[in-house]
Write a protein that holds these residues in place. Structure first.
Motif, short mmCIF file in Angstrom:
data_model
loop_
_atom_site.label_atom_id
_atom_site.label_comp_id
_atom_site.label_asym_id
_atom_site.label_seq_id
_atom_site.Cartn_x
_atom_site.Cartn_y
_atom_site.Cartn_z
N SER A 50 57.69 45.08 1.12
CA SER A 50 56.55 45.97 0.88
C SER A 50 56.97 47.43 0.71
N LEU A 72 50.15 45.78 1.44
CA LEU A 72 50.71 44.54 1.97
C LEU A 72 49.87 43.33 1.60
N GLU A 73 48.51 43.49 1.65
CA GLU A 73 47.67 42.31 1.37
C GLU A 73 47.83 41.86 -0.08
N GLY A 90 60.57 37.14 9.77
CA GLY A 90 59.37 37.24 8.94
C GLY A 90 58.94 38.70 8.78
N LEU A 110 58.81 40.93 5.33
CA LEU A 110 57.60 41.59 4.82
C LEU A 110 57.81 43.09 4.67
N VAL A 130 51.08 39.88 -0.30
CA VAL A 130 50.91 38.52 0.20
C VAL A 130 50.19 37.67 -0.85
N SER A 189 65.14 40.42 -1.72
CA SER A 189 64.98 40.02 -0.32
C SER A 189 65.67 38.70 -0.04
#
Lengths: 265, 342
Positions: free
Chosen positions: B27, B35-36, B19, B23, B39, B64
């Motif tokens: 990012s 990052l937020e 995970g 991420l 998401v 990814s």
């Protein structure tokens, strides 16, 4: 051989062994008639290159016979599927196991494969057989080790335990005491003898340990240039068959001490 | 087999790492997106800048996911080959799949330039390259399997695969010698490997092939475990050796063939990840090692891709260079460690 026919585990009829290369046939031995009964400890003896391995390979379906039949119980060897044969006969071979992270327990557990489901999960029944094999070979103290950490003597016991977990009437071992010291040689021979006496297994081994074989085996299979002689140990010593194993002038069989001694010119 | 729950914790840690790797991978890039917001975009929040949405959903997310599928697929293939050939240096490409794919692509790119002139190579599309690579991989794998059909000794198949590799490399050299600089460059770029060129439809194909292959792998877990004792013991345990061998080769061919077709011949992952996994999870039971290998393969591929991005810069390194930079030292270290243990 006086045997109760209902208890015959393996039998050969006019078996001819050897190799088939295109049109050329190389016959190693012919007219082999042997019969192994339940609870017998049988040793196959003979000098290097005489065809012990070829016979073992033929009896274990690794290579086909040239002629004759091998019967497992009452069924011809070639008509038994691999999976059914795995429930009747287990093997301990001379070949080295490839490198891996297997533990002793996992290695023994692989012996249950003929009985486990498609993904190989162990049932309670399987675990009982594994535990039985571990106690029969007396290796409880090493079951969590990796098999490549074991000494040769320990590894051989583990391989025998794996064969026992397979829960077959017949266990065939190809030179199980090669590379072992005298103490381990005796230990393995005694273990095999116990398995036949106490648990009614039929054990066939090929070996060069004539001295041990003559003391512990119920039956001998002697291979020499003329062919294969089968019979119970005492008879074959008495009638001089054992002394035909080596036809050289280097060693002579001494019946009183049950071993070959070096000739002193 | 026994003590299976002892591996539970390691699997939880590995999944968390996966995970995190995902991420980080998504990012970082040439454009800085918080990052937020990433998401939020992933969860379908539409209030974010449109260009950011495009970057994430059309570029970074497919890349990814490709990295995860490619990493898992190649690692599983590598493990299968190492178990089948009982050789720690076997990898997904030992059956000649990458040489076959390279040959297909070379014939397409270099052949077009030789016979139809350099201008014609410009019209070659990604899908064209993928098809050529698939055909090449499938062709060489078929020939290897056909030759191997009557061979009892599995080791000989390994050598036959390697020989086909040399053979196709020679043909590629000849083609390269006669082709133009532009088409040669295009071919070389393909051999660099790339995870970013896949459209969603192509990812779907990759996903389907991966799922199908995994389904097949699960059916051979048991015989693969008995192969840990060697072929003769496996047969004495009732294993159908030929069927297991063929299934293993088909799965490897499918996975590696399709991956190579879409992302080029990515080196070292398939060879190094199984070794790395066995150092972290010390078991040989395929029930445990197969999922572990696929997770660790995905993690390593995501990290390799993150490094290849050269975060915050506009350049990207060829993914194949990154995996080899990582993989080669691992293999060397393994060999040294192995020599010391004897």
């Amino acid at each position: 051989m006086i045997t109760n026919h209902s208890h015959i585990v393996l039998k050969t009829e006019n078996l001819k062994i050897g190799y088939q290369h295109k049109k050329q046939t190389l016959c190693i031995a012919d007219k082999i008639n042997i019969s192994l009964s339940k609870g017998q400890f049988v040793c196959l003896l003979g000098k290097n290159g005489i065809g012990k391995s070829t016979l073992i390979r033929t009896l274990t379906k690794v290579q086909p016979q040239l002629d004759g039949t091998v019967l497992i119980g009452k069924i011809a060897l070639e008509s038994i599927s691999n999976i059914d044969l795995a429930k009747k006969m287990s093997l301990v071979m001379t070949e080295k196991i490839p490198e891996s992270n297997l533990t002793v327990y996992e290695l023994i557990a692989l012996g249950r494969q003929p009985y486990t489901n498609w993904i190989g999960s162990l049932t309670e029944d399987d675990i009982n057989y594994i535990d039985l094999a571990i106690s029969q070979t007396n290796i409880k103290h090493i079951i969590d080790k990796r098999y490549n950490e074991l000494s040769d003597g320990q590894l051989q016991k583990v391989m025998i335990a794996r064969a026992l977990a397979q829960n077959t009437d017949l266990i065939i071992l190809d030179e199980p005491t090669a590379h072992l010291d005298i103490q381990n040689k005796v230990a393995i021979f005694k273990l095999l003898k116990t398995l036949t006496q106490k648990y009614q297994k039929t054990v066939l081994i090929s070996s060069h340990e004539i001295h041990l074989a003559l003391q512990l085996a119920d039956e001998l299979l002697l291979m020499n240039e003329k062919g294969l002689i089968a019979g119970d140990t005492e008879t074959l010593i008495a009638d001089g068959s054992v002394s035909t194993l080596f036809s050289s002038n280097l060693v002579t069989f001494d019946a009183s001490s049950k071993q070959f001694v070096i000739n002193t010119d | 087999m026994r003590l299976k729950s002892a591996y539970g914790l390691k699997f939880i840690i590995l999944l968390c790492l996966l995970g995190v790797a995902f991420l980080i991978n998504i990012s970082l890039g040439s454009v800085d997106i918080p990052l937020e917001d990433i998401v939020k975009i992933l969860f379908g929040n539409e209030s974010i800048k449109g260009s950011w949405q495009d970057i994430i959903l059309d570029f970074r997310l497919p890349k990814s996911i490709t990295a995860i599928l490619v990493g898992s697929g190649l690692s599983i293939s590598g493990l299968l080959m190492q178990t089948l050939f009982r050789n720690p240096l076997a990898g997904p490409f030992v059956l000649g799949i990458s040489s076959g794919a390279s040959l297909g692509v070379a014939i397409l790119i270099l052949g077009t330039s030789t016979f139809a002139g350099a201008a014609a190579t410009l019209s070659i599309s990604n899908i064209g390259i993928a098809i050529a690579a698939s055909l090449g991989a499938f062709f060489v794998l078929s020939v290897v399997m056909l030759v191997a059909r009557n061979i009892k000794n599995t080791m000989s198949i390994l050598i036959i695969g390697l020989m086909f590799g040399s053979f196709t490399a020679a043909i590629i050299s000849i083609l390269a010698y006669f082709s133009s600089a532009e088409s040669l460059q295009q071919y070389v770029f393909w051999t660099f490997g790339s995870l970013g060129n896949l459209a969603w439809s192509e990812i779907l194909i990759l996903l389907l092939v991966t799922v199908l292959s995994l389904g097949l792998v699960i059916t051979i877990i048991k015989p693969l475990n008995s192969l840990l004792l060697g072929e003769n013991y496996a047969v004495s345990l009732g294993v159908n050796l030929k069927k297991t061998r063929n299934l293993t080769m088909i799965v490897t061919g499918l996975l590696t063939g399709v991956i190579t077709a879409f992302s080029g011949p990515i080196a070292f992952i398939g060879l190094a990840v199984p070794h790395l996994t066995k150092l972290i999870i010390k078991t040989s039971d395929h029930k445990i090692i197969l999922p572990a290998v696929s997770i660790i393969g995905a993690i390593i591929m995501l990290f390799s891709d993150t490094i290849a991005q050269l975060p915050t810069s506009e350049y990207t390194l060829p993914i194949n260079a990154v995996t080899s930079l990582f993989g080669a030292p691992v293999v060397i270290w393994l060999l040294i460690r192995k020599r010391n243990s004897y």
